[in-house]
Design a protein around this motif. Structure first.
Motif, PDB file in Angstrom:
ATOM      1  N   UNK A  41      36.907  35.783  23.832  1.00 19.85           N
ATOM      2  CA  UNK A  41      36.751  37.150  23.557  1.00 19.85           C
ATOM      3  C   UNK A  41      37.546  37.723  22.345  1.00 19.85           C
ATOM      4  N   UNK A  42      38.527  36.778  21.903  1.00 15.43           N
ATOM      5  CA  UNK A  42      39.193  37.245  20.877  1.00 15.43           C
ATOM      6  C   UNK A  42      40.565  38.189  21.383  1.00 15.43           C
ATOM      7  N   UNK A  43      40.752  39.359  20.529  1.00 13.15           N
ATOM      8  CA  UNK A  43      41.845  40.446  20.819  1.00 13.15           C
ATOM      9  C   UNK A  43      41.456  41.010  22.129  1.00 13.15           C
ATOM     10  N   UNK A  44      40.344  41.263  22.546  1.00 13.69           N
ATOM     11  CA  UNK A  44      39.734  42.024  23.560  1.00 13.69           C
ATOM     12  C   UNK A  44      40.391  41.437  25.007  1.00 13.69           C
ATOM     13  N   UNK A  45      40.412  39.997  25.060  1.00 17.96           N
ATOM     14  CA  UNK A  45      40.865  39.164  26.057  1.00 17.96           C
ATOM     15  C   UNK A  45      42.211  38.616  26.165  1.00 17.96           C
ATOM     16  N   UNK A  46      43.025  39.336  25.149  1.00 14.28           N
ATOM     17  CA  UNK A  46      44.474  38.759  25.109  1.00 14.28           C
ATOM     18  C   UNK A  46      45.166  39.468  26.278  1.00 14.28           C
ATOM     19  N   UNK A  47      45.923  38.334  26.816  1.00 12.42           N
ATOM     20  CA  UNK A  47      46.727  38.533  27.762  1.00 12.42           C
ATOM     21  C   UNK A  47      46.036  39.068  29.222  1.00 12.42           C
ATOM     22  N   UNK A  48      44.869  38.767  29.360  1.00 16.17           N
ATOM     23  CA  UNK A  48      44.110  38.962  30.580  1.00 16.17           C
ATOM     24  C   UNK A  48      43.825  37.969  31.530  1.00 16.17           C
ATOM     25  N   UNK A  49      44.410  38.129  32.786  1.00 14.21           N
ATOM     26  CA  UNK A  49      43.982  37.234  33.574  1.00 14.21           C
ATOM     27  C   UNK A  49      43.995  37.839  35.149  1.00 14.21           C
ATOM     28  N   UNK A  50      43.916  37.254  36.187  1.00 15.96           N
ATOM     29  CA  UNK A  50      43.934  37.841  37.606  1.00 15.96           C
ATOM     30  C   UNK A  50      44.936  36.852  38.199  1.00 15.96           C
ATOM     31  N   UNK A  51      45.462  37.585  39.279  1.00  9.71           N
ATOM     32  CA  UNK A  51      46.585  36.794  40.258  1.00  9.71           C
ATOM     33  C   UNK A  51      45.794  36.491  41.465  1.00  9.71           C
ATOM     34  N   UNK A  52      46.159  35.359  41.976  1.00  8.43           N
ATOM     35  CA  UNK A  52      45.872  34.900  43.394  1.00  8.43           C
ATOM     36  C   UNK A  52      46.921  34.425  44.159  1.00  8.43           C
ATOM     37  N   UNK A  53      46.866  34.705  45.478  1.00 11.75           N
ATOM     38  CA  UNK A  53      48.083  34.304  46.418  1.00 11.75           C
ATOM     39  C   UNK A  53      47.880  32.994  47.093  1.00 11.75           C
ATOM     40  N   UNK A  54      48.497  32.018  46.776  1.00 14.25           N
ATOM     41  CA  UNK A  54      47.863  30.815  47.219  1.00 14.25           C
ATOM     42  C   UNK A  54      48.282  30.271  48.681  1.00 14.25           C
ATOM     43  N   UNK A  55      49.136  31.257  49.520  1.00 11.18           N
ATOM     44  CA  UNK A  55      49.318  31.257  50.764  1.00 11.18           C
ATOM     45  C   UNK A  55      48.590  32.143  51.555  1.00 11.18           C
ATOM     46  N   UNK A  56      47.692  31.318  52.410  1.00 14.24           N
ATOM     47  CA  UNK A  56      46.718  32.373  53.258  1.00 14.24           C
ATOM     48  C   UNK A  56      47.811  33.484  54.036  1.00 14.24           C
ATOM     49  N   UNK A  57      47.057  34.503  54.498  1.00 12.33           N
ATOM     50  CA  UNK A  57      48.087  35.537  55.046  1.00 12.33           C
ATOM     51  C   UNK A  57      48.671  35.192  56.454  1.00 12.33           C
ATOM     52  N   UNK A  58      47.695  34.403  56.782  1.00 15.73           N
ATOM     53  CA  UNK A  58      47.990  34.127  58.341  1.00 15.73           C
ATOM     54  C   UNK A  58      49.053  32.890  58.445  1.00 15.73           C
ATOM     55  N   UNK A  59      49.440  32.242  57.471  1.00 15.94           N
ATOM     56  CA  UNK A  59      50.452  31.279  57.273  1.00 15.94           C
ATOM     57  C   UNK A  59      51.641  32.057  56.837  1.00 15.94           C
ATOM     58  N   UNK A  60      51.563  33.336  56.582  1.00 18.38           N
ATOM     59  CA  UNK A  60      52.966  34.050  56.151  1.00 18.38           C
ATOM     60  C   UNK A  60      53.691  34.217  57.264  1.00 18.38           C
ATOM     61  N   UNK A  61      54.953  33.998  57.528  1.00 17.08           N
ATOM     62  CA  UNK A  61      55.723  34.334  58.378  1.00 17.08           C
ATOM     63  C   UNK A  61      56.335  35.837  58.257  1.00 17.08           C
ATOM     64  N   UNK A  62      56.747  36.390  59.444  1.00 23.61           N
ATOM     65  CA  UNK A  62      56.927  37.806  59.587  1.00 23.61           C
ATOM     66  C   UNK A  62      58.243  37.961  58.260  1.00 23.61           C
ATOM     67  N   UNK A  63      58.084  38.808  57.403  1.00 23.74           N
ATOM     68  CA  UNK A  63      59.314  39.154  56.497  1.00 23.74           C
ATOM     69  C   UNK A  63      59.415  38.181  55.266  1.00 23.74           C
TER      70      UNK A  63
END
Length: 331
Positions: free
Chosen positions: A257-279
């Motif tokens: 997309x040229x300049x319109x798409x510069x530095x555009x991206x989405x963020x994904x968390x790789x650890x499913x929330x049910x595997x995240x320990x408290x804290x």
């Protein structure tokens, strides 16, 4: 109200000695607050001493009138919402602990499930009254499930009325898959039990993607992904590296997309929330950069896909696409 949000529903009621509210709630900005408990706690900001529950002889006379005079909207919880798929999975698992004699209304198991279901509701932004998924309701749902059980039906017992269409669908899905049922129920329980209500309340809310499987695991996972702090840090690292390619399919928005798409991206968390320990604190290594398409695909299953899952799917899809275009494949 700010103190209530910071402490959480049950700790706030316990702190000020109020029982679970039956019908009078303050409604403000899409949220609900227990009217009597809020009014009682508010007195400490007036004369230094909060009022206890026994100080209110009549909710209508001593609380509602005053709060409405101050400009607050007062309402009562409506009909309890229908049971969700996650809730039914948990109820079905409890039923299968002993189908011949499911845990009773006063059992610790039913009380624990009632407590968990109420937490799920609060994490979704809801506020239930005393009848919401209380022990009686949990037990009745197990009786609805029992009415679907062929082992029970062949005995000629009428029992409770069978549940609705979703009850039947969940029963049909898991009746012969008890190991999968236990695994899915554990994932739901872990995700909810490991979640700090106060911390999640500070994170942005999310709307489901069209066609997304949904459920409490996905909702919590996406809220963790929307944490502004971790997003800023991950994007900062991407800028320093000069790399905004999707880590699953290598798509580059700027290249397309040229300049319109510069530095555009989405963020994904790789650890499913049910595997995240408290804290657990999210690290930059827990986050990956994904294009919008890959991110949506990662969220189409009940448990978010990992980067390895996505890469494998993309690889298979690319291979099949190439194979379909090959002259050899047409002979």
């Amino acid at each position: 109200m700010a103190e209530y949000e910071a402490m959480g529903h049950e700790p706030f009621l316990s702190q000020y000695g109020f029982p679970e509210p039956k019908r009078i709630w303050i409604k403000l900005n899409g949220n609900q607050y227990p009217a009597k408990a809020i009014a009682g706690a508010a007195h400490k900001f007036v004369d230094g001493v909060p009022l206890v529950a026994s100080a209110f002889k009549s909710g209508e006379a001593t609380v509602v009138r005053k709060l409405r005079k101050l400009g607050f909207e007062i309402g009562t919880p409506g009909r309890n919402p229908d049971w969700t798929r996650d809730e039914l999975i948990l109820a079905l698992e409890l039923y299968f602990t002993n189908p011949a004699n499911p845990p009773g209304k006063k059992s610790a198991a039913v009380a624990a499930l009632s407590h968990l279901l109420n937490k799920i509701h609060r994490l979704s932004g809801g506020v239930g009254g005393t009848t919401f998924r209380n022990p009686d309701g949990v037990y009745l749902k197990m009786m609805n499930i029992r009415a679907l059980d062929p082992t029970f039906i062949v005995q000629g017992k009428v029992g409770m009325k069978a549940g609705g269409s979703l009850d039947k669908a969940v029963w049909a899905e898991y009746v012969g898959r008890r190991i999968e049922l236990a695994a899915d129920a554990k994932a739901i329980r872990d995700a909810v039990a490991n979640t700090n209500e106060e911390a999640v309340a500070k994170l942005p809310t999310v709307e489901p993607y069209e066609g997304e499987e949904g459920g409490v695991i996905m909702r919590l996972h996406k809220r963790h992904e929307r944490d502004p702090r971790v997003i800023r840090e991950k994007l900062k690292a991407a800028r320093a590296a000069g790399d905004f390619e999707c880590e699953a399919c290598t798509f580059d928005f700027e290249a397309t997309y040229g300049p319109l798409g510069a530095q555009f991206i989405e963020i994904h968390h790789t650890t499913p929330v049910h595997m995240m320990k408290p804290g657990t604190k999210t690290k930059l290594t827990d986050l990956v950069l994904l294009c919008a398409n890959c991110h949506r695909m990662a969220h189409r299953s009940r448990i978010p896909l990992t980067l390895a899952d996505l890469k494998a799917i993309v690889k298979i899809g690319s291979s099949e696409k190439l194979g379909a275009c090959s002259p050899i494949s047409r002979h």
